[in-house]
Design a protein around this motif. Structure first.
Motif, PDB file in Angstrom:
ATOM      1  N   TYR A   1       0.696  -1.215   0.270  1.00 42.17           N
ATOM      2  CA  TYR A   1       0.422  -0.080   0.245  1.00 42.17           C
ATOM      3  C   TYR A   1       0.539   1.234   0.274  1.00 42.17           C
ATOM      4  N   LYS A   2       2.222   1.465   1.110  1.00 42.31           N
ATOM      5  CA  LYS A   2       2.719   2.309   0.932  1.00 42.31           C
ATOM      6  C   LYS A   2       3.879   2.564  -0.543  1.00 42.31           C
ATOM      7  N   LYS A   3       3.729   1.856  -1.089  1.00 43.01           N
ATOM      8  CA  LYS A   3       4.710   1.555  -2.520  1.00 43.01           C
ATOM      9  C   LYS A   3       3.380   1.924  -3.563  1.00 43.01           C
ATOM     10  N   GLY A   4       2.001   1.651  -3.378  1.00 44.82           N
ATOM     11  CA  GLY A   4       0.925   2.020  -4.522  1.00 44.82           C
ATOM     12  C   GLY A   4       1.420   3.514  -4.038  1.00 44.82           C
ATOM     13  N   MET A   5       1.409   4.033  -2.725  1.00 40.69           N
ATOM     14  CA  MET A   5       1.296   5.789  -2.319  1.00 40.69           C
ATOM     15  C   MET A   5       2.369   6.476  -2.777  1.00 40.69           C
TER      16      MET A   5
END
Length: 401
Positions: free
Chosen positions: A47-51
Motif C-alpha cells: 500500500y505504501k509503495k502504491g502511494m
C-alpha cells in the motif's frame, strides 16, 4: 533603549512570517497518512509503495496547481486512541493539508469521529465497516474501498447458487468482522429465506485458537462456511481446517481471501474452490490496469497487491479532489469530493454524494492451488456502483450532512 539592528529585525520578522504560513501556501501539498504498518505489514507495505508511485507520477506531471505533493506517514499502532493522537499530531505539528489512511475499522471510525470534531477532511482508504459511511458517517469523511455491505452483496449471489441451507460463520470479533457477517446474514436471508446459521465463531483479532474454532465449526455440521478472517488468523484457520478435514465436501465463501497479500502466505496449503473477493493482478487485462502494472513493476521490481492499488488510488483521489476544489481547504475539499470522478487502475470511480462511498468494485472468483501457490481463478470485476444501497436507504441510516 538599545537600538535594534535593522537586518536582524528583518530576519526575525521573516522567520515569524514563515512560521505563520501554512503548508498549503508554500510550494507543496502535505498529505498526512496514518496506518497500522507494524501490525498489518502484508497489506500496508505494498500500500505504501502504491502511494509512493502515485506521488511520483503526480509530481512528475507538475503537481497540482503548480505544487508538488509530499507524503508524511505515521504508525497508529493498530489502536484507536493512538490513531486519534497521531491524527492530531499530523494536523497540529506537521501542518498537513489533507488527512488520509487507516486500515482497521475501529481505528478508521476513531479518526472519522476526530475529523468530524475538528472539521478536517479525511479520506479513509481501507477500513471496511459500513458504519464509516452510514451510521457513523459524517460530512468530512469519505471512503475509497468497497465496504462490507458491498463485498457481501457481491458474494451472496454466488452463495445462493450453492443451494446450501445450514451455514456457519467465522470472523474476527471487532468492527470489521461484525459488520461483514451482519451484512452477509441480512442479504443471504433476503435472497434465501430458508437459510439457517448453525454456528458462529468470533475469536479476537490476531488471537485465533485455530484448533477449538475449527472443531466447533465441524461439530455443527454446516453445509457451508462464511469466513472473513484475514492475515495470520486466516493462515492458522486454513492450516487447521486442512488438517482436520473441515473443508472436505463443504463450500466456503470467504471475503478478502483472494487478495494476494493473504493468498501468498498460504502457499501449498491454499484450499481449492473457495468463492472469494480479491485481486487477480496477473489476469486483469485493461488499459488502465496494464499501465499501472507496468509502472509498478518498473519501480519496485515486484508485482502489486491489492494494497498497492488502494494506496495508489487514494493519493490519485486526493489529487483529483484538490484539482477540482482548487484548494486543500477541508470545507472546499468535502464539497469537491461529492460526486468526484477519479481514474484508477480499475477504471473510473465516483465518490457518491449520498454517503461519500466510492464506486470502486472488487473481483469475485475462486481460489486455486496452482503448483504450490495460491491464485485466484475464474475472476470477474464487479462494478461497485451496482452493489450499493439506494440513496433512500442510505438516508434512513445517515444524518451526517
Amino acid at each position: 533603549m538599545k537600538a535594534v539592528n535593522p537586518l536582524r529585525r528583518a530576519v526575525a520578522l521573516a522567520a515569524l512570517a514563515w512560521v505563520a504560513v501554512p503548508a498549503q501556501a508554500q510550494n507543496t501539498f502535505k498529505i498526512g497518512e496514518l496506518n497500522s504498518y507494524k501490525a498489518q505489514p502484508a497489506f500496508l507495505e505494498p500500500y505504501k509503495k502504491g502511494m509512493e508511485l502515485a506521488i511520483d507520477e503526480i509530481n512528475a506531471a507538475g503537481g497540482v496547481m503548480g505544487k508538488k505533493f509530499e507524503l508524511v506517514t505515521r504508525d497508529d499502532n493498530a489502536n484507536p486512541g493512538d490513531a486519534v493522537r497521531v491524527a492530531e499530531e499530523l494536523i497540529s505539528r506537521e501542518k498537513i493539508d489533507v488527512l488520509t489512511g487507516t486500515f482497521l475499522s475501529n481505528t478508521g471510525l476513531a479518526v472519522a469521529d476526530f475529523a468530524k470534531q475538528k472539521k478536517a477532511f479525511f479520506l479513509a482508504g481501507e477500513p471496511l465497516t459500513d458504519k464509516l459511511t452510514w451510521q457513523g458517517g459524517n460530512a468530512y469523511t469519505f471512503r475509497l474501498r468497497p465496504g462490507t455491505y458491498m463485498q457481501a452483496a457481491m458474494l451472496v449471489p454466488e452463495a445462493v447458487k450453492l443451494k446450501k441451507k445450514r451455514w456457519a460463520v467465522v470472523y474476527p470479533n471487532y468492527e470489521y468482522g461484525q459488520s461483514a457477517v451482519a451484512a452477509f446474514k441480512t442479504l443471504l436471508k433476503a435472497a434465501q429465506p430458508d437459510v439457517e446459521f448453525v454456528a458462529e465463531q468470533a475469536p479476537p483479532l490476531g488471537k485465533l485458537d485455530a484448533g477449538s474454532v475449527v472443531q466447533a465449526l465441524a461439530d455443527a455440521k454446516p453445509d457451508a462456511i462464511y469466513n472473513v478472517l484475514f492475515g495470520a488468523d486466516l493462515s492458522k484457520f486454513v492450516r487447521e481446517g486442512n488438517t482436520r478435514g473441515l473443508f472436505q465436501g463443504r463450500e466456503v465463501v470467504s471475503m478478502l481471501t483472494g487478495e494476494p497479500e493473504y493468498l501468498d502466505p498460504l502457499k501449498d496449503e491454499t484450499p481449492n474452490g473457495w468463492i472469494v473477493t480479491g485481486y487477480p493482478w496477473n489476469n486483469h487485462n485493461t488499459r488502465e490496469h496494464n499501465a499501472f502494472l507496468q509502472a509498478y513493476q518498473a519501480k519496485f521490481k515486484d508485482y502489486p497487491r491489492l494494497g498497492s492499488v488502494v494506496g495508489y488510488a487514494m493519493i490519485k483521489s486526493v489529487a483529483a479532489g484538490v484539482a477540482k476544489a482548487q484548494s486543500a481547504d477541508s470545507e472546499k475539499l468535502r464539497v469537491a469530493f461529492r460526486g468526484l470522478q477519479v481514474d484508477t487502475p480499475f477504471g473510473k470511480i465516483t465518490y457518491r454524494a449520498e454517503d461519500h462511498q466510492s464506486t470502486m468494485g472488487a473481483f469475485v472468483g475462486r481460489t486455486k492451488n496452482e503448483g504450490g501457490k495460491g491464485v485466484m481463478v475464474d475472476a470477474r470485476y464487479l462494478d461497485g456502483a451496482q452493489f450499493q444501497p439506494s440513496a433512500a436507504e442510505v438516508k434512513k441510516s445517515r444524518n451526517a450532512d
